[in-house]
Motif scaffolding. Sequence first.
Motif, PDB file in Angstrom:
ATOM      1  N   SER A  58      27.636 -13.623 -13.485  1.00  9.95           N
ATOM      2  CA  SER A  58      27.905 -12.861 -14.701  1.00  9.95           C
ATOM      3  C   SER A  58      27.826 -11.368 -14.429  1.00  9.95           C
ATOM      4  O   SER A  58      28.655 -10.580 -14.915  1.00  9.95           O
ATOM      5  CB  SER A  58      26.902 -13.258 -15.790  1.00  9.95           C
ATOM      6  N   GLN A  59      26.829 -10.967 -13.628  1.00 11.12           N
ATOM      7  CA  GLN A  59      26.693  -9.550 -13.282  1.00 11.12           C
ATOM      8  C   GLN A  59      27.863  -9.083 -12.438  1.00 11.12           C
ATOM      9  O   GLN A  59      28.355  -7.957 -12.590  1.00 11.12           O
ATOM     10  CB  GLN A  59      25.376  -9.323 -12.537  1.00 11.12           C
ATOM     11  N   ALA A  60      28.334  -9.943 -11.521  1.00 11.18           N
ATOM     12  CA  ALA A  60      29.487  -9.591 -10.687  1.00 11.18           C
ATOM     13  C   ALA A  60      30.730  -9.383 -11.547  1.00 11.18           C
ATOM     14  O   ALA A  60      31.499  -8.437 -11.326  1.00 11.18           O
ATOM     15  CB  ALA A  60      29.732 -10.680  -9.653  1.00 11.18           C
ATOM     16  N   CYS A  61      30.923 -10.238 -12.529  1.00 12.80           N
ATOM     17  CA  CYS A  61      32.068 -10.097 -13.428  1.00 12.80           C
ATOM     18  C   CYS A  61      31.969  -8.814 -14.251  1.00 12.80           C
ATOM     19  O   CYS A  61      32.977  -8.136 -14.495  1.00 12.80           O
ATOM     20  CB  CYS A  61      32.177 -11.307 -14.354  1.00 12.80           C
ATOM     21  N   THR A  62      30.754  -8.481 -14.660  1.00 17.70           N
ATOM     22  CA  THR A  62      30.549  -7.242 -15.403  1.00 17.70           C
ATOM     23  C   THR A  62      30.884  -6.032 -14.536  1.00 17.70           C
ATOM     24  O   THR A  62      31.544  -5.080 -14.986  1.00 17.70           O
ATOM     25  CB  THR A  62      29.095  -7.143 -15.889  1.00 17.70           C
ATOM     26  N   THR A  63      30.429  -6.060 -13.292  1.00 19.04           N
ATOM     27  CA  THR A  63      30.727  -4.967 -12.372  1.00 19.04           C
ATOM     28  C   THR A  63      32.224  -4.850 -12.131  1.00 19.04           C
ATOM     29  O   THR A  63      32.785  -3.747 -12.095  1.00 19.04           O
ATOM     30  CB  THR A  63      30.007  -5.184 -11.025  1.00 19.04           C
ATOM     31  N   TRP A  64      32.893  -5.988 -11.971  1.00 18.06           N
ATOM     32  CA  TRP A  64      34.341  -5.981 -11.768  1.00 18.06           C
ATOM     33  C   TRP A  64      35.053  -5.363 -12.982  1.00 18.06           C
ATOM     34  O   TRP A  64      35.988  -4.564 -12.820  1.00 18.06           O
ATOM     35  CB  TRP A  64      34.847  -7.396 -11.530  1.00 18.06           C
ATOM     36  N   THR A  65      34.606  -5.692 -14.165  1.00 14.65           N
ATOM     37  CA  THR A  65      35.183  -5.106 -15.372  1.00 14.65           C
ATOM     38  C   THR A  65      35.006  -3.598 -15.376  1.00 14.65           C
ATOM     39  O   THR A  65      35.917  -2.846 -15.749  1.00 14.65           O
ATOM     40  CB  THR A  65      34.532  -5.715 -16.631  1.00 14.65           C
TER      41      THR A  65
ATOM     42  N   VAL B  58      39.088  -2.923 -17.069  1.00 15.19           N
ATOM     43  CA  VAL B  58      39.572  -3.927 -18.026  1.00 15.19           C
ATOM     44  C   VAL B  58      38.745  -5.186 -17.877  1.00 15.19           C
ATOM     45  O   VAL B  58      38.199  -5.465 -16.804  1.00 15.19           O
ATOM     46  CB  VAL B  58      41.072  -4.260 -17.796  1.00 15.19           C
ATOM     47  N   ALA B  59      38.641  -5.969 -18.959  1.00 17.34           N
ATOM     48  CA  ALA B  59      37.902  -7.216 -18.913  1.00 17.34           C
ATOM     49  C   ALA B  59      38.647  -8.223 -18.061  1.00 17.34           C
ATOM     50  O   ALA B  59      39.877  -8.204 -17.961  1.00 17.34           O
ATOM     51  CB  ALA B  59      37.713  -7.767 -20.328  1.00 17.34           C
ATOM     52  N   MET B  60      37.902  -9.132 -17.424  1.00 10.27           N
ATOM     53  CA  MET B  60      38.523 -10.160 -16.607  1.00 10.27           C
ATOM     54  C   MET B  60      39.341 -11.087 -17.492  1.00 10.27           C
ATOM     55  O   MET B  60      38.965 -11.404 -18.613  1.00 10.27           O
ATOM     56  CB  MET B  60      37.464 -10.955 -15.831  1.00 10.27           C
ATOM     57  N   ALA B  61      40.475 -11.568 -16.939  1.00 10.60           N
ATOM     58  CA  ALA B  61      41.368 -12.432 -17.693  1.00 10.60           C
ATOM     59  C   ALA B  61      40.694 -13.751 -18.010  1.00 10.60           C
ATOM     60  O   ALA B  61      39.963 -14.300 -17.188  1.00 10.60           O
ATOM     61  CB  ALA B  61      42.657 -12.672 -16.918  1.00 10.60           C
ATOM     62  N   ALA B  62      40.918 -14.259 -19.214  1.00  8.46           N
ATOM     63  CA  ALA B  62      40.329 -15.531 -19.619  1.00  8.46           C
ATOM     64  C   ALA B  62      41.185 -16.683 -19.136  1.00  8.46           C
ATOM     65  O   ALA B  62      42.379 -16.538 -18.970  1.00  8.46           O
ATOM     66  CB  ALA B  62      40.212 -15.561 -21.131  1.00  8.46           C
TER      67      ALA B  62
ATOM     68  N   VAL C 182      45.088  -8.876  -8.356  1.00  2.00           N
ATOM     69  CA  VAL C 182      44.346  -8.339  -7.208  1.00  2.00           C
ATOM     70  C   VAL C 182      43.091  -9.155  -6.961  1.00  2.00           C
ATOM     71  O   VAL C 182      42.753  -9.475  -5.810  1.00  2.00           O
ATOM     72  CB  VAL C 182      44.001  -6.854  -7.443  1.00  2.00           C
ATOM     73  N   TRP C 183      42.394  -9.526  -8.018  1.00  3.21           N
ATOM     74  CA  TRP C 183      41.185 -10.351  -7.889  1.00  3.21           C
ATOM     75  C   TRP C 183      41.509 -11.707  -7.262  1.00  3.21           C
ATOM     76  O   TRP C 183      40.813 -12.155  -6.356  1.00  3.21           O
ATOM     77  CB  TRP C 183      40.549 -10.537  -9.263  1.00  3.21           C
ATOM     78  N   LEU C 184      42.558 -12.353  -7.733  1.00  2.00           N
ATOM     79  CA  LEU C 184      42.944 -13.647  -7.178  1.00  2.00           C
ATOM     80  C   LEU C 184      43.221 -13.550  -5.680  1.00  2.00           C
ATOM     81  O   LEU C 184      42.763 -14.374  -4.880  1.00  2.00           O
ATOM     82  CB  LEU C 184      44.196 -14.173  -7.887  1.00  2.00           C
TER      83      LEU C 184
ATOM     84  N   ALA D 278      47.323  -3.617 -17.499  1.00  2.00           N
ATOM     85  CA  ALA D 278      46.222  -3.460 -16.548  1.00  2.00           C
ATOM     86  C   ALA D 278      45.491  -4.778 -16.313  1.00  2.00           C
ATOM     87  O   ALA D 278      45.048  -5.051 -15.190  1.00  2.00           O
ATOM     88  CB  ALA D 278      45.249  -2.398 -17.067  1.00  2.00           C
ATOM     89  N   GLU D 279      45.365  -5.587 -17.362  1.00  2.00           N
ATOM     90  CA  GLU D 279      44.672  -6.876 -17.224  1.00  2.00           C
ATOM     91  C   GLU D 279      45.356  -7.762 -16.197  1.00  2.00           C
ATOM     92  O   GLU D 279      44.701  -8.450 -15.407  1.00  2.00           O
ATOM     93  CB  GLU D 279      44.616  -7.591 -18.577  1.00  2.00           C
ATOM     94  N   LEU D 280      46.679  -7.750 -16.186  1.00  3.13           N
ATOM     95  CA  LEU D 280      47.429  -8.577 -15.244  1.00  3.13           C
ATOM     96  C   LEU D 280      47.287  -8.056 -13.821  1.00  3.13           C
ATOM     97  O   LEU D 280      47.088  -8.832 -12.874  1.00  3.13           O
ATOM     98  CB  LEU D 280      48.909  -8.616 -15.637  1.00  3.13           C
ATOM     99  N   ILE D 281      47.373  -6.758 -13.648  1.00  5.21           N
ATOM    100  CA  ILE D 281      47.261  -6.165 -12.311  1.00  5.21           C
ATOM    101  C   ILE D 281      45.900  -6.466 -11.705  1.00  5.21           C
ATOM    102  O   ILE D 281      45.795  -6.918 -10.560  1.00  5.21           O
ATOM    103  CB  ILE D 281      47.511  -4.648 -12.379  1.00  5.21           C
ATOM    104  N   SER D 282      44.836  -6.224 -12.470  1.00  7.72           N
ATOM    105  CA  SER D 282      43.493  -6.453 -11.938  1.00  7.72           C
ATOM    106  C   SER D 282      43.258  -7.940 -11.663  1.00  7.72           C
ATOM    107  O   SER D 282      42.583  -8.294 -10.691  1.00  7.72           O
ATOM    108  CB  SER D 282      42.438  -5.921 -12.911  1.00  7.72           C
TER     109      SER D 282
END
Length: 230
Positions: free
Chosen positions: A214-221, A226-230, A16-18, A9-13
Motif C-alpha cells: 500500500s505504501q509503495a502504491c502511495t509513493t508511485w502515485t 496520478v492515482a494508480m489505475a483501478a 510504464v508501471w506494467l 496521464a493515468e494511462l501513461i503512468s
Amino acid sequence: MYAGYRYPAELISYAVWLYFRFPLSLRMVEEMLAARGISVTYETIRQWGLKFGRAFANRIRRRAPGRGDKWHLDEVVITIAGKKHWLWRAVDQEGFVLDVLVQSRRDKKAAKRLLRKLLKKQGRAPRVLITDKLRSYAAAKREIMPGVEHRQHKGLNNRAENSHQPTRQRERIMKRFQSPRQVQRFLSIHDPIANLFSRRPDQDTATTFYAARSQACTTWTEVTGVAMAA
C-alpha cells in the motif's frame, strides 16, 4: 510533465508501471491495453518508458531511504550482439539494488569502476563488502576502500546472485539485449521501480506485506502525479 500528450496521464503512468514492474514485452503491454479498449502502439509505449520511466525512477531514488551498510557484489555474463559482456550489480543486505554497470571486462579495472560508482552514489563506504572469490574484487577494494571488511565466499553471496534473475527474465522476453547502452538504460529505470514494489525479508506476514505494498502504491502515485489505475 504530461503536457502535449493526447493520452491521459493515468494511462501513461499505468503503461510504464506494467512494462517495468513485470516481465512483459512492449507488445504484451500493447495487447493488455487493447483488451481494455485502449489503442496504443508498442512504439509509443517504448517512448513513454524512456521519457517518463526515467523521470519516475529518478524521483523514486530521491525519496528512497538510506540503504544498508552491507554490500553484496556480483557479476554475470550477458551476450549483446553476439559479444560477451559483464553485468556488475551491487545490492544491500535487504536485497535493494544499489547500482548496476555493464562492462566488457571482468578484471580489476572494471571492479574499481563499479566501486567508485557505488561510493559516489551512496555517499559513504559500506561496513562489509561481500563478493565471490574473483580476485579482481580484492585488488580493487585494497585501492578504493582499504579499511572495509571484505568477505569472499560464494555461499555468502546468494543475495547478489539471485538479484540477476529478473534481468535474465527480461533478456529472454526482449530476445536478448541490443547494446550495452540499452541494458544500462533499461536497468537504471527498472531497478528503482523493482526496489519500490518488491517484497522484502521483513515483510514476512500478510499484514506487513500488504502495508508495504500500500505504501509503495502511495509513493508511485506521488512520483507520477496520478492515482494508480483501478
